[in-house]
Design an enzyme around this catalytic site. Structure first.
Site, PDB file in Angstrom:
ATOM      1  CB  ILE A 193      -1.174   0.070   1.073  1.00 48.81           C
ATOM      2  CG1 ILE A 193      -1.918  -1.277   0.983  1.00 48.81           C
ATOM      3  CG2 ILE A 193      -1.709   1.190   1.098  1.00 48.81           C
ATOM      4  CD1 ILE A 193      -2.812  -1.470   2.425  1.00 48.81           C
ATOM      5  CB  SER A 222      -6.783  -4.593   9.899  1.00 53.52           C
ATOM      6  OG  SER A 222      -7.072  -5.846   9.399  1.00 53.52           O
ATOM      7  CE1 TYR A 239      -1.809  -7.015  10.772  1.00 49.56           C
ATOM      8  CE2 TYR A 239      -4.093  -7.922  10.195  1.00 49.56           C
ATOM      9  CZ  TYR A 239      -3.090  -6.921  10.087  1.00 49.56           C
ATOM     10  OH  TYR A 239      -3.255  -5.951   9.238  1.00 49.56           O
TER      11      TYR A 239
HETATM   12  N1  LIG Z   1      -2.996  -5.363   2.583  1.00 53.96           N
HETATM   13  C1  LIG Z   1      -4.337  -5.508   3.160  1.00 53.96           C
HETATM   14  O1  LIG Z   1      -5.342  -5.983   2.615  1.00 53.96           O
HETATM   15  C2  LIG Z   1      -4.420  -4.842   4.422  1.00 53.96           C
HETATM   16  C3  LIG Z   1      -5.801  -4.627   5.034  1.00 53.96           C
HETATM   17  C4  LIG Z   1      -5.841  -4.043   6.496  1.00 53.96           C
HETATM   18  C5  LIG Z   1      -4.832  -3.452   6.845  1.00 53.96           C
HETATM   19  N2  LIG Z   1      -3.778  -3.437   6.390  1.00 53.96           N
HETATM   20  C6  LIG Z   1      -2.516  -2.390   7.014  1.00 53.96           C
HETATM   21  O2  LIG Z   1      -1.910  -1.639   6.084  1.00 53.96           O
HETATM   22  C7  LIG Z   1      -0.780  -1.379   6.334  1.00 53.96           C
HETATM   23  C8  LIG Z   1       0.071  -1.734   5.012  1.00 53.96           C
HETATM   24  O3  LIG Z   1      -0.090  -3.036   4.568  1.00 53.96           O
HETATM   25  P1  LIG Z   1       0.546  -3.625   3.344  1.00 53.96           P
HETATM   26  O4  LIG Z   1      -0.433  -4.691   2.825  1.00 53.96           O
HETATM   27  O5  LIG Z   1       1.357  -2.545   2.469  1.00 53.96           O
HETATM   28  O6  LIG Z   1       1.959  -4.728   3.894  1.00 53.96           O
HETATM   29  P2  LIG Z   1       3.240  -4.755   3.567  1.00 53.96           P
HETATM   30  O7  LIG Z   1       3.763  -5.930   4.346  1.00 53.96           O
HETATM   31  O8  LIG Z   1       3.393  -4.824   2.205  1.00 53.96           O
HETATM   32  O9  LIG Z   1       3.913  -3.312   4.111  1.00 53.96           O
HETATM   33  C9  LIG Z   1       4.417  -3.117   5.427  1.00 53.96           C
HETATM   34  C10 LIG Z   1       5.603  -2.629   5.458  1.00 53.96           C
HETATM   35  O10 LIG Z   1       6.049  -2.225   6.740  1.00 53.96           O
HETATM   36  C11 LIG Z   1       7.288  -2.476   6.683  1.00 53.96           C
HETATM   37  N3  LIG Z   1       7.681  -2.794   8.112  1.00 53.96           N
HETATM   38  C12 LIG Z   1       7.521  -3.848   8.646  1.00 53.96           C
HETATM   39  N4  LIG Z   1       8.093  -3.716   9.859  1.00 53.96           N
HETATM   40  C13 LIG Z   1       8.681  -2.852   9.879  1.00 53.96           C
HETATM   41  C14 LIG Z   1       9.584  -2.147  11.006  1.00 53.96           C
HETATM   42  N5  LIG Z   1       9.661  -2.645  12.226  1.00 53.96           N
HETATM   43  N6  LIG Z   1       9.914  -0.929  10.735  1.00 53.96           N
HETATM   44  C15 LIG Z   1       9.739  -0.387   9.470  1.00 53.96           C
HETATM   45  N7  LIG Z   1       8.985  -0.867   8.594  1.00 53.96           N
HETATM   46  C16 LIG Z   1       8.656  -2.100   8.788  1.00 53.96           C
HETATM   47  C17 LIG Z   1       7.520  -3.760   5.780  1.00 53.96           C
HETATM   48  O11 LIG Z   1       8.962  -3.717   5.064  1.00 53.96           O
HETATM   49  C18 LIG Z   1       6.734  -3.314   4.773  1.00 53.96           C
HETATM   50  O12 LIG Z   1       7.216  -2.565   3.616  1.00 53.96           O
HETATM   51  C19 LIG Z   1      -0.382  -2.340   7.183  1.00 53.96           C
HETATM   52  O13 LIG Z   1      -0.422  -1.473   8.526  1.00 53.96           O
HETATM   53  C20 LIG Z   1      -1.338  -3.401   7.502  1.00 53.96           C
HETATM   54  O14 LIG Z   1      -1.643  -4.078   8.877  1.00 53.96           O
HETATM   55  C21 LIG Z   1      -3.251  -4.071   5.122  1.00 53.96           C
END
Ligand SMILES: NC(=O)c1ccc[n+]([C@@H]2O[C@H](COP(=O)([O-])OP(=O)(O)OC[C@H]3O[C@@H](n4cnc5c(N)ncnc54)[C@H](O)[C@@H]3O)[C@@H](O)[C@H]2O)c1
Length: 313
Positions: A12, A116, A140
């Site tokens: 995202i 989420s 989670y």
């Molecule tokens: N994709 C979905 O369907 C969805 C749905 C609900 C909520 N979310 C939330 O949206 C956000 C983004 O999700 P996404 O799908 O892009 O996930 P993603 O895993 O692609 O992105 C998360 C990013 O956070 C980075 N990260 C993880 N731990 C870290 C740390 N300790 N320090 C710095 N960076 C760190 C990772 O390297 C990654 O680039 C998250 O908070 C997730 O919980 C996503």
């Protein structure tokens, strides 16, 4: 505007970074690259490889002095949260606390934090309203719910506005399809390669699928909103960002058959621990507050996803 995206090299975040950059904003990313990729980002995005739970965070945020922080960094895998709930808690709860504190110190105008649908667990009604019962079905979801509480604890009354944006199931280009990505990415990747998608459970379970372009547009709207997002209506700073529509996994497979041309069989496996049966989130509150409504039809979103996957080879 100067905008900091934590987790900005992920699925995202990288889509958001591209969009904000082309909208003329100064975009900074902090990401530890545990799941993100530098190759996801335009060179004009100012990127620091940093763990949000580490001691260097406050100084890094102070050096950026962002107007708005979009906090997306998280441990996002449900199975990893089951295997190591403590790590999940450390990144998702303590990481959110650290980001909120750093934002408060630099007097950022606003923090938008990704939450989420997982905070609700199995819903008591469909679509789920922000005030409905929250009984997360896995660590989670529990960590995301606690992160919301911590965000409010750190920022309420501080002069920094804030909101927890509860995304439903996001899909689209740059989503991980190799590890534990979203179901759309995994099914799309299998079906474009003419391989059978694996459906866990009956296939009747539903999700509220939202295209990543809609999520980016919603966050962009929240960045510039001229109302105080922390104090709007029911459940204060929490907002569902969703379509409100339920689609079953069977329905998703049928839609992907049209887009991918895959006509082969489907493999089924027993349901997985920590998965809910139904999910769809009512997006009315965000619409009433900001005027934004998701508008990418599922067929177009799936087409764009499959096209992107095809380009990945
Ligand atoms: N994709 C979905 O369907 C969805 C749905 C609900 C909520 N979310 C939330 O949206 C956000 C983004 O999700 P996404 O799908 O892009 O996930 P993603 O895993 O692609 O992105 C998360 C990013 O956070 C980075 N990260 C993880 N731990 C870290 C740390 N300790 N320090 C710095 N960076 C760190 C990772 O390297 C990654 O680039 C998250 O908070 C997730 O919980 C996503």
């Amino acid at each position: 505007m100067r905008i900091l995206i934590t987790g900005g090299a992920g699925f995202i975040g990288s889509n958001l970074a591209w969009s904000l950059l082309s909208g003329g904003h100064e975009v900074h990313v902090i990401d530890d690259m545990s799941r993100g990729k530098l190759s996801n980002l335009h060179p004009a995005v100012l990127t620091r490889t940093l763990d949000i739970t580490g001691p260097a965070l406050p100084e890094a945020v102070a050096a950026i002095a962002p107007d708005v922080v979009v906090h997306l960094a998280a441990q996002t895998s449900v199975s990893a949260s089951l295997a190591d709930p403590q790590r999940d808690w450390s990144v998702n709860v303590e990481g959110t606390r650290a980001v909120a504190r750093a934002a408060r110190e630099v007097r950022a105008k606003r923090v938008l934090s990704a939450s989420s649908a997982a905070v609700y667990g199995e819903p008591v009604r469909i679509p789920v309203h922000e005030t409905d019962v929250k009984k997360p079905a896995n660590p989670y979801g529990r960590s995301k719910l606690e992160a919301e509480r911590v965000l409010a604890q750190e920022l309420r009354g501080s002069g920094t506005d804030f909101a927890s944006l509860r995304f439903s199931n996001v899909y689209g280009p740059r989503q991980d399809w190799q590890g534990e990505g979203g179901v759309v990415a995994i099914f799309s990747a299998a079906m474009t390669r003419k391989e059978a998608p694996v459906v866990y459970g009956t296939g009747k379970q539903t999700r509220d699928f939202i295209y990543v372009g809609d999520i980016v547009a919603a966050i962009s709207r929240a960045i510039v909103a001229d109302t105080d997002l922390a104090e709007q209506g029911d459940d204060g700073p929490a907002y569902n960002i969703s379509t409100g529509t339920e689609t079953s996994l069977e329905g998703l497979v049928a839609a992907l058959r049209l887009v991918s041309g895959y006509l082969g069989p489907i493999r089924t496996c027993p349901a997985r621990e920590g998965d809910v049966e139904r999910s769809a989130l009512d997006p009315s509150k965000f619409f009433e507050t900001t005027g934004f409504r998701a508008n990418v039809p599922m067929e177009s979103g799936l087409e764009r996803t499959v096209e992107w996957l095809a380009r990945q080879g």
